[in-house]
Motif scaffolding. Structure first.
Motif, PDB file in Angstrom:
ATOM      1  N   LEU A   1       0.844  -1.191   0.000  1.00 50.61           N
ATOM      2  CA  LEU A   1       0.000   0.000   0.000  1.00 50.61           C
ATOM      3  C   LEU A   1       0.882   1.245   0.000  1.00 50.61           C
ATOM      4  CD1 LEU A   1      -2.742  -1.082   2.568  1.00 50.61           C
ATOM      5  CD2 LEU A   1      -2.658  -1.450   0.090  1.00 50.61           C
ATOM      6  N   VAL A   2       0.490   2.218  -0.800  1.00 50.57           N
ATOM      7  CA  VAL A   2       1.274   3.442  -0.978  1.00 50.57           C
ATOM      8  C   VAL A   2       0.453   4.624  -0.503  1.00 50.57           C
ATOM      9  CG1 VAL A   2       2.513   4.903  -2.624  1.00 50.57           C
ATOM     10  CG2 VAL A   2       2.437   2.416  -2.973  1.00 50.57           C
ATOM     11  N   GLN A   3       1.064   5.478   0.307  1.00 50.68           N
ATOM     12  CA  GLN A   3       0.354   6.661   0.786  1.00 50.68           C
ATOM     13  C   GLN A   3      -0.024   7.564  -0.391  1.00 50.68           C
ATOM     14  OE1 GLN A   3       0.827  10.228   1.263  1.00 50.68           O
ATOM     15  NE2 GLN A   3      -1.163  10.151   2.295  1.00 50.68           N
ATOM     16  N   HIS A   4      -1.239   8.060  -0.359  1.00 46.16           N
ATOM     17  CA  HIS A   4      -1.857   8.779  -1.472  1.00 46.16           C
ATOM     18  C   HIS A   4      -1.000   9.946  -1.971  1.00 46.16           C
ATOM     19  CE1 HIS A   4      -5.589   9.977  -3.647  1.00 46.16           C
ATOM     20  NE2 HIS A   4      -5.117  11.213  -3.490  1.00 46.16           N
ATOM     21  N   HIS A   5      -0.547  10.795  -1.070  1.00 44.38           N
ATOM     22  CA  HIS A   5       0.141  12.016  -1.478  1.00 44.38           C
ATOM     23  C   HIS A   5       1.594  11.753  -1.854  1.00 44.38           C
ATOM     24  CE1 HIS A   5      -3.412  13.306   0.781  1.00 44.38           C
ATOM     25  NE2 HIS A   5      -3.458  14.244  -0.142  1.00 44.38           N
ATOM     26  N   GLU A   6       2.174  10.709  -1.280  1.00 39.40           N
ATOM     27  CA  GLU A   6       3.492  10.297  -1.750  1.00 39.40           C
ATOM     28  C   GLU A   6       3.401   9.774  -3.184  1.00 39.40           C
ATOM     29  OE1 GLU A   6       5.523   7.678   0.895  1.00 39.40           O
ATOM     30  OE2 GLU A   6       5.420   9.064   2.608  1.00 39.40           O
ATOM     31  N   ALA A   7       2.303   9.098  -3.517  1.00 34.87           N
ATOM     32  CA  ALA A   7       2.103   8.637  -4.894  1.00 34.87           C
ATOM     33  C   ALA A   7       1.965   9.823  -5.836  1.00 34.87           C
ATOM     34  CB  ALA A   7       0.867   7.739  -4.975  1.00 34.87           C
ATOM     35  N   HIS A   8       1.234  10.859  -5.414  1.00 34.57           N
ATOM     36  CA  HIS A   8       1.139  12.074  -6.227  1.00 34.57           C
ATOM     37  C   HIS A   8       2.531  12.631  -6.528  1.00 34.57           C
ATOM     38  CE1 HIS A   8      -2.889  13.428  -7.158  1.00 34.57           C
ATOM     39  NE2 HIS A   8      -3.326  13.207  -5.923  1.00 34.57           N
ATOM     40  N   LEU A   9       3.337  12.759  -5.476  1.00 36.89           N
ATOM     41  CA  LEU A   9       4.671  13.320  -5.659  1.00 36.89           C
ATOM     42  C   LEU A   9       5.525  12.426  -6.545  1.00 36.89           C
ATOM     43  CD1 LEU A   9       6.927  15.304  -5.147  1.00 36.89           C
ATOM     44  CD2 LEU A   9       7.319  14.231  -2.908  1.00 36.89           C
ATOM     45  N   ALA A  10       5.481  11.123  -6.308  1.00 26.10           N
ATOM     46  CA  ALA A  10       6.275  10.199  -7.125  1.00 26.10           C
ATOM     47  C   ALA A  10       5.894  10.304  -8.598  1.00 26.10           C
ATOM     48  CB  ALA A  10       6.076   8.761  -6.631  1.00 26.10           C
ATOM     49  N   ALA A  11       4.606  10.535  -8.875  1.00 20.70           N
ATOM     50  CA  ALA A  11       4.155  10.636 -10.265  1.00 20.70           C
ATOM     51  C   ALA A  11       4.792  11.829 -10.965  1.00 20.70           C
ATOM     52  CB  ALA A  11       2.632  10.737 -10.312  1.00 20.70           C
ATOM     53  N   VAL A  12       4.782  12.990 -10.322  1.00 22.09           N
ATOM     54  CA  VAL A  12       5.343  14.175 -10.973  1.00 22.09           C
ATOM     55  C   VAL A  12       6.863  14.096 -11.024  1.00 22.09           C
ATOM     56  CG1 VAL A  12       5.432  15.659  -8.903  1.00 22.09           C
ATOM     57  CG2 VAL A  12       5.134  16.688 -11.169  1.00 22.09           C
ATOM     58  N   LEU A  13       7.480  13.448 -10.050  1.00 18.92           N
ATOM     59  CA  LEU A  13       8.926  13.231 -10.108  1.00 18.92           C
ATOM     60  C   LEU A  13       9.287  12.365 -11.308  1.00 18.92           C
ATOM     61  CD1 LEU A  13       9.824  12.488  -6.351  1.00 18.92           C
ATOM     62  CD2 LEU A  13      10.118  14.645  -7.592  1.00 18.92           C
ATOM     63  N   ALA A  14       8.601  11.248 -11.443  1.00 14.30           N
ATOM     64  CA  ALA A  14       8.906  10.313 -12.521  1.00 14.30           C
ATOM     65  C   ALA A  14       8.608  10.909 -13.880  1.00 14.30           C
ATOM     66  CB  ALA A  14       8.122   9.017 -12.334  1.00 14.30           C
ATOM     67  N   GLU A  15       7.515  11.642 -13.977  1.00 10.91           N
ATOM     68  CA  GLU A  15       7.164  12.223 -15.276  1.00 10.91           C
ATOM     69  C   GLU A  15       8.212  13.232 -15.739  1.00 10.91           C
ATOM     70  OE1 GLU A  15       3.452  14.432 -17.505  1.00 10.91           O
ATOM     71  OE2 GLU A  15       3.153  13.670 -15.490  1.00 10.91           O
ATOM     72  N   ASN A  16       8.879  13.864 -14.783  1.00 12.95           N
ATOM     73  CA  ASN A  16       9.918  14.835 -15.117  1.00 12.95           C
ATOM     74  C   ASN A  16      11.332  14.259 -15.021  1.00 12.95           C
ATOM     75  OD1 ASN A  16       8.655  17.710 -15.495  1.00 12.95           O
ATOM     76  ND2 ASN A  16       7.512  16.774 -13.809  1.00 12.95           N
ATOM     77  N   GLY A  17      11.428  12.950 -14.795  1.00  7.41           N
ATOM     78  CA  GLY A  17      12.724  12.296 -14.773  1.00  7.41           C
ATOM     79  C   GLY A  17      13.600  12.695 -13.606  1.00  7.41           C
ATOM     80  N   LEU A  18      12.979  13.067 -12.476  1.00  5.53           N
ATOM     81  CA  LEU A  18      13.738  13.511 -11.308  1.00  5.53           C
ATOM     82  C   LEU A  18      14.085  12.311 -10.426  1.00  5.53           C
ATOM     83  CD1 LEU A  18      11.625  16.677 -10.414  1.00  5.53           C
ATOM     84  CD2 LEU A  18      13.764  16.579 -11.696  1.00  5.53           C
ATOM     85  N   THR A  19      15.349  12.147 -10.116  1.00  8.48           N
ATOM     86  CA  THR A  19      15.794  10.983  -9.343  1.00  8.48           C
ATOM     87  C   THR A  19      15.977  11.290  -7.871  1.00  8.48           C
ATOM     88  OG1 THR A  19      18.101  11.499  -9.843  1.00  8.48           O
ATOM     89  CG2 THR A  19      16.956  10.004 -11.355  1.00  8.48           C
ATOM     90  N   GLY A  20      16.010  12.575  -7.495  1.00 11.81           N
ATOM     91  CA  GLY A  20      16.144  12.906  -6.080  1.00 11.81           C
ATOM     92  C   GLY A  20      17.566  12.935  -5.587  1.00 11.81           C
ATOM     93  N   ASP A  21      18.541  13.079  -6.497  1.00 11.45           N
ATOM     94  CA  ASP A  21      19.920  13.241  -6.044  1.00 11.45           C
ATOM     95  C   ASP A  21      20.063  14.531  -5.235  1.00 11.45           C
ATOM     96  OD1 ASP A  21      20.600  10.919  -7.364  1.00 11.45           O
ATOM     97  OD2 ASP A  21      21.170  11.955  -9.200  1.00 11.45           O
ATOM     98  N   GLU A  22      19.309  15.550  -5.646  1.00 14.11           N
ATOM     99  CA  GLU A  22      19.210  16.790  -4.887  1.00 14.11           C
ATOM    100  C   GLU A  22      17.827  16.839  -4.247  1.00 14.11           C
ATOM    101  OE1 GLU A  22      21.649  18.908  -4.432  1.00 14.11           O
ATOM    102  OE2 GLU A  22      23.007  17.737  -5.704  1.00 14.11           O
ATOM    103  N   PRO A  23      17.676  17.521  -3.112  1.00 14.93           N
ATOM    104  CA  PRO A  23      16.362  17.543  -2.446  1.00 14.93           C
ATOM    105  C   PRO A  23      15.294  18.199  -3.300  1.00 14.93           C
ATOM    106  CG  PRO A  23      17.855  19.142  -1.465  1.00 14.93           C
ATOM    107  CD  PRO A  23      18.682  18.290  -2.378  1.00 14.93           C
ATOM    108  N   ILE A  24      14.105  17.657  -3.250  1.00 21.60           N
ATOM    109  CA  ILE A  24      12.950  18.169  -3.981  1.00 21.60           C
ATOM    110  C   ILE A  24      11.816  18.341  -2.985  1.00 21.60           C
ATOM    111  CG2 ILE A  24      11.288  17.694  -5.832  1.00 21.60           C
ATOM    112  CD1 ILE A  24      13.512  15.713  -6.930  1.00 21.60           C
ATOM    113  N   LEU A  25      11.140  19.458  -3.065  1.00 20.55           N
ATOM    114  CA  LEU A  25       9.992  19.702  -2.190  1.00 20.55           C
ATOM    115  C   LEU A  25       8.715  19.508  -2.999  1.00 20.55           C
ATOM    116  CD1 LEU A  25       8.962  20.576   0.596  1.00 20.55           C
ATOM    117  CD2 LEU A  25       8.979  22.939  -0.242  1.00 20.55           C
TER     118      LEU A  25
END
Length: 820
Positions: A497-521
C-alpha cells in the motif's frame, strides 16, 4: 549477410511497415518487415555499414506518429531474399510494445470527404494509416486487421488495391473501408424503432432533429456521445435534466475553426491541440458576445471558459458540417455512470436521455471518454484534466533505480497499480514499459466498478500478463484497494500500500525524470487522501531525496464535518473554518435553514488551538542515514493535538470554504465546482490588474501554516466591502506566498506540484511568476495532476524506493507519449 532489426514502442498502427518498405525499396535492399507481439521486425540482406545507415534513417525519418522506444540490430543466419516485402505478422512471443491510441481524422481524409468526385465523398468512416481508431478496436496483439473489430468487414476491390499499393497512404491501413464495403449506420427512435439505414438519409434526419431541439445519441470512436443544439437554451436544459447534470460544464463541438473563433479566443498553441492527432476538448476563453449565440450560461454556468472540440471522427464531421452550428457533445451516460459503448447498452440505457440513437456495426472493445486539456493563460503550461481518447494508454517514462556502475536497465518485475477511487485509472509496469489506462471514472457506482474490472481484464489478456506485485492506496475503503486485495489473494502475490500524497509526488517526479539526487519539495494539494496519522490529508509538503519521502509540513488541520457530505457542500467547509471568527456567523447563518443551523452550528469544535501541524524549525538541511540511504531531514516542532475528531488539512476544502464565504456556491453538483468558480473570479481580477494590488492573508509567522488565519483575512475583507474578484485573487496570492515561504524556510530550490488543486491554471501561472527563476518548478505535462496520476505514482513510488531486479536493455531511448 543478413541483419535483423527489432523496433519497439508505438510502431504499429502508425504506418511504420509501409514506411520501412518504401525506405528499403529506395535503398535497393532485399528483405522483409512484419509486426510482432513485441514490435516490428525487419530482415535485410546487406553489409554492416549499410545496415547501420538503414537503421539511422528509420530512426530519423519514421512516421510522425511513431514513438520508437528501443532498437536492436544484430547479424543472423543468412537468409536469401529476392525483394523486400511486408509479410504476415508473427503472433508468437511476449507482447511488449506500446499501444497506439485512437487517432483523429487527418487532413487528407477530411479533404476526400469534401471532394464530390472522390469515392469517399461524405463517407462517415473514412480512415487511413494516419488516422482512425486503434486502441478502442483492438482485440489482441499485434495490431492487424484480423485482431481488431475490422476483421468482420471485407474489403472491396478498390480498397484491396489501395491496401496493397505502396504509393497509397492506405498501404496496409487496417481500418480501410469505403461506401462499397462500408461500416453501416442505423438510426433508432427512443422506443427502439428503426427509422433509417441509409447514411445520407440519416445525416439529414439527425440534423433536422437537432434543429428541432431534440437530443441525439451517436456512436463515436470510444463510446456514445449526446448531441443537442448548443444555441438552444431549452434543449440544453432538457439534456441536463435527463442526464442529471445540473451545472457541470458541457463540451461544445464546433464544425470548424472559423466558427469557433467567432465565439472563443483561440491562440496558435490551442489551435494546434484542437487540430492535432489527439484533438482533445480544450478549455478556451469565451468572447463577450459569441457570434453563434451559443448559450454560454447554460453550458458553463458561472465560468468564463468553454470546453470546445472540433470533429475528430468522420461521422462527427458530417453531422457538424450539416448542422453548421455549435453542438453540445457530452458523454453518453447518466451522470456518475461509465460511457455507453455497445449498441445494446445504448438502446437499453440512453432512451431515458436521447430522442434518437444513431448506431453503427463497428464494435468498440475499449470504451474511452474524450480527453480534456487546458493551457495556463500566461506561461502556456499544459494541464491535462482528463487523459483518455488519443492519449491513453501509451507509456510514460519512469526513472529506473540503478545500482552503482549499472548500465541501461529495465525492471523485470511486473507491477500492477490500482490507483485511487475518484478519477480512477490503473497502471502496469510490464516488460520494460509502463502503461497508464484511460480515465475510467469515479469508483462509487457499481457500473464504473464493473467497467474498471473489464478494462483491466482486457489489458491483461492483451499482454497475456500476470503481475508479480500489486500496489494500491492505503485507504482500505476504496473499491480499488479492496479489488487489489481480492486479486492479490487469487493470484497469490504480495500487495503493498502506498500513501496517497506520496504517490502524487512520485508521479510528478517520474514524469519529469527527477531521481532525487538533490532535495525536492513536493507541494501536494487536493481534496482528500488518507493520511498515515489517520487524518484526511490534502495540504501537504513532502520532501524527497535519496529514496526517502518525508512529510515536512501541512496546512493546519480543521474539523472534517459529516464525512462525504462536506465535499458536496462548501458551506460546511466554511462553517468548520470560520465558526467563531468575529462577524463570520452573519455570513454563515443565511446558508442554513433554522433546523440545520441549530444542528450544524454545534458541529465545529469551539477550541481555536492548533492541531497537529508540523513546520521546519530551521532552514539548513541536515542528513541522516535511513535504511542505509541518506535522506533530507528537518527538525520538527509538533503542536498540541485537540479533541478526538476527524481532521483535514485539505486545500481543496479550503477553496470550498472561501467560495462559500464569498457567496459563490453553498452546495455543488460536481467535484471541483467551487474551485472553478473561485478561479474564474480571481482570473478576472488578474486580467484587469495583473499580479498586483492584493495582499496576502498569510501572517508573518514561521512555525505553521495557519489555515484559520487565512480564512480570518477573507472574512475581514468581506466585511470591509472588498470585491469578490479581489478577495478571490488575494486568496490565490496567499497560496503562492505559502509555497514561497516554505521554499525559503527549507532552502530547497526544486519544487514539484501535484494534486487536483493544480488543475487551476491561474495558480500555476502565479507560482511561476513568483518563484521562477530562483526556483525550478515541475508540473505534470502529460498526466493529469488529479487522482488519475495516482496509479502511475504508485509504480513510480515503488521504483524510487525499492531495489528492483533488473536486466540490461540495449540501445534504449525513452520518450514521452505525446512528443516526437
Amino acid at each position: 549477410m543478413t541483419f535483423h532489426l527489432h523496433f519497439t514502442g508505438q510502431v504499429q498502427g502508425v504506418g511504420f511497415r509501409p514506411f520501412v518498405w518504401q525506405l528499403a525499396r529506395l535503398m535497393k535492399l532485399q528483405g522483409a518487415v512484419s509486426n510482432g507481439a513485441d514490435g516490428v521486425h525487419i530482415y535485410i540482406n546487406t553489409d554492416s555499414a549499410t545496415a547501420q545507415l538503414f537503421l539511422s534513417r528509420v530512426q530519423a525519418e519514421a512516421p510522425r506518429l511513431a514513438r520508437i522506444q528501443s532498437v536492436a540490430l544484430s547479424e543472423v543466419a543468412p537468409v536469401y531474399y529476392t525483394d523486400f516485402a511486408i509479410v504476415t505478422s508473427q503472433i508468437t512471443g511476449q507482447a511488449s510494445l506500446l499501444l497506439t491510441p485512437d487517432l483523429a481524422l487527418c487532413e487528407a481524409c477530411r479533404a476526400e470527404m469534401a471532394d464530390s468526385v472522390d469515392r469517399r465523398f461524405g463517407y462517415a468512416f473514412t480512415t487511413c494509416t494516419h488516422c482512425g481508431p486503434r486502441y478502442s478496436i483492438l482485440h489482441q496483439l499485434p495490431y492487424d486487421r484480423q485482431t481488431t473489430t475490422m476483421s468482420a468487414f471485407g474489403m472491396c476491390t478498390d480498397c484491396e488495391r489501395e491496401y496493397h499499393d505502396p504509393a497509397n497512404r492506405r498501404f496496409y491501413a487496417q481500418t480501410n473501408s469505403c461506401p462499397n464495403c462500408p461500416v453501416e449506420l442505423r438510426l433508432f427512435s427512443a422506443s427502439g424503432q428503426q427509422l433509417a439505414n441509409h447514411q445520407d438519409e440519416i445525416i439529414d434526419y439527425v440534423a433536422d432533429a437537432l434543429g428541432a431541439g431534440q437530443t441525439v445519441a451517436i456512436k463515436g470512436i470510444g463510446g456514445y456521445l449526446l448531441l443537442c443544439d448548443a444555441t438552444n437554451a431549452n434543449a440544453i436544459t432538457q439534456l441536463r435534466k435527463r442526464k442529471h447534470r445540473p451545472t457541470k460544464p458541457l463540451a461544445v463541438l464546433y464544425p470548424n475553426v472559423a466558427t469557433l473563433q467567432q465565439d472563443c479566443y483561440l491562440a496558435d498553441d490551442e489551435r494546434a491541440l484542437l487540430t492535432g492527432s489527439v484533438s482533445p476538448i480544450v478549455l478556451l476563453d469565451q468572447r463577450p458576445n459569441p457570434a453563434s449565440k451559443v448559450a454560454v450560461d447554460k453550458l458553463a454556468p458561472g465560468l468564463s471558459q468553454l470546453g470546445v472540440m472540433l470533429p475528430y471522427a468522420p461521422l462527427l464531421a458530417l453531422l457538424a458540417n450539416k448542422f453548421n452550428k455549435p453542438l453540445v457533445a457530452t458523454s453518453g451516460n447518466v451522470s456518475g455512470s461509465p460511457i455507453c459503448y455497445t449498441n445494446e447498452q445504448a438502446l437499453e440505457q440512453l432512451p431515458a436521455i436521447a430522442d434518437l440513437i444513431l448506431t453503427h456495426n463497428r464494435a468498440i472493445v475499449v470504451p474511452q471518454d474524450d480527453s480534456v486539456v487546458r493551457l495556463s493563460p500566461a506561461y502556456r503550461q499544459p494541464i491535462v484534466l482528463r487523459r483518455s481518447r488519443g492519449l491513453a494508454p501509451t507509456v510514460v517514462y519512469s526513472p529506473k533505480k540503478k545500482e552503482s556502475g549499472a548500465g541501461d536497465e529495465v525492471n523485470t518485475t511486473t507491477v500492477l497499480a490500482f490507483g485511487a477511487s475518484l478519477k480512477s485509472t490503473f497502471a502496469c509496469q510490464l516488460r520494460g514499459n509502463i502503461y497508464v489506462s484511460q480515465y475510467i471514472g469515479d469508483l462509487e457506482s457499481y457500473d464504473t466498478q464493473t467497467s474498471f474490472r473489464a478494462t483491466l481484464d482486457h489489458f491483461l489478456k492483451l499482454f497475456d500478463a500476470t503481475p508479480d506485485l500489486i500496489l494500491a492506496d492505503q485507504h482500505e475503503g476504496y473499491f480499488s484497494t479492496q479489488l487489489a486485495h481480492e486479486l492479490a489473494t487469487i493470484w497469490g502475490i504480495p500487495i503493498q500500500l502506498v500513501q496517497h500524497h506520496e504517490a502524487h509526488l512520485a508521479a510528478v517526479l517520474a514524469e519529469n525524470g527527477l531521481t532525487g539526487d538533490e532535495p525536492i519539495l513536493g507541494v501536494i494539494w487536493d481534496g482528500t487522501g488518507y493520511g498515515t496519522d489517520g487524518q484526511i490529508w490534502g495540504g501537504e509538503f513532502i520532501a524527497y531525496q535519496n529514496s526517502v519521502f518525508n512529510r515536512v509540513c501541512h496546512f493546519d488541520y480543521f474539523d472534517s464535518l459529516l464525512e462525504d457530505k462536506m465535499p458536496r457542500e462548501p458551506r460546511l467547509s466554511a462553517l468548520s473554518l470560520a465558526h467563531n471568527i468575529p462577524g463570520a456567523d452573519t455570513i454563515l447563518r443565511v446558508k442554513f435553514t433554522d433546523k440545520e443551523w441549530h444542528l450544524y452550528s454545534k458541529l465545529p469544535e469551539l477550541s481555536n488551538e492548533v492541531v497537529g501541524c508540523l513546520w521546519p524549525m530551521s532552514s539548513p538541511i541536515t542528513h541522516a542515514s535511513v535504511n542505509g540511504s541518506h535522506a533530507a531531514v528537518w527538525p520538527m516542532r509538533a503542536h498540541a493535538t485537540g479533541k478526538n475528531r476527524l481532521k483535514t488539512s485539505s486545500v481543496g476544502r479550503l477553496f470550498d470554504a472561501v467560495t462559500a464565504l464569498l457567496g459563490l456556491a453553498d452546495q455543488v453538483s460536481y467535484e471541483g465546482e467551487a474551485a472553478l468558480l473561485l478561479e474564474t473570479h480571481a482570473a478576472r481580477y488578474v486580467r484587469a490588474k495583473g499580479y498586483t494590488g492584493v495582499q496576502s492573508y498569510l501572517p508573518d509567522v514561521t512555525t505553521q501554516i495557519p489555515t484559520r488565519a487565512v480564512v480570518e483575512g477573507v472574512v475581514r475583507d468581506i466585511q470591509a466591502g472588498q470585491s469578490t474578484d479581489q478577495i478571490a485573487a488575494a486568496f490565490h496570492y496567499t497560496l503562492v506566498q505559502v509555497v514561497a515561504a516554505l521554499a525559503q524556510q527549507t532552502g530547497i530550490r526544486q519544487l514539484a506540484f501535484s494534486g487536483g488543486v493544480f488543475q487551476n491554471a491561474l495558480l500555476v501561472d502565479w507560482l511561476r511568476h513568483k518563484l521562477e527563476p530562483a526556483h525550478k518548478l515541475y508540473f505534470h505535462h502529460q498526466l493529469s495532476p488529479n487522482d488519475e496520476c495516482i496509479s502511475f505514482g504508485q509504480i513510480a513510488h515503488y521504483a524510487l524506493t525499492t531495489p528492483l531486479p533488473v536486466q540490461s536493455k540495449t540501445e534504449t531511448t525513452y520518450v514521452l507519449s505525446h512528443s516526437r
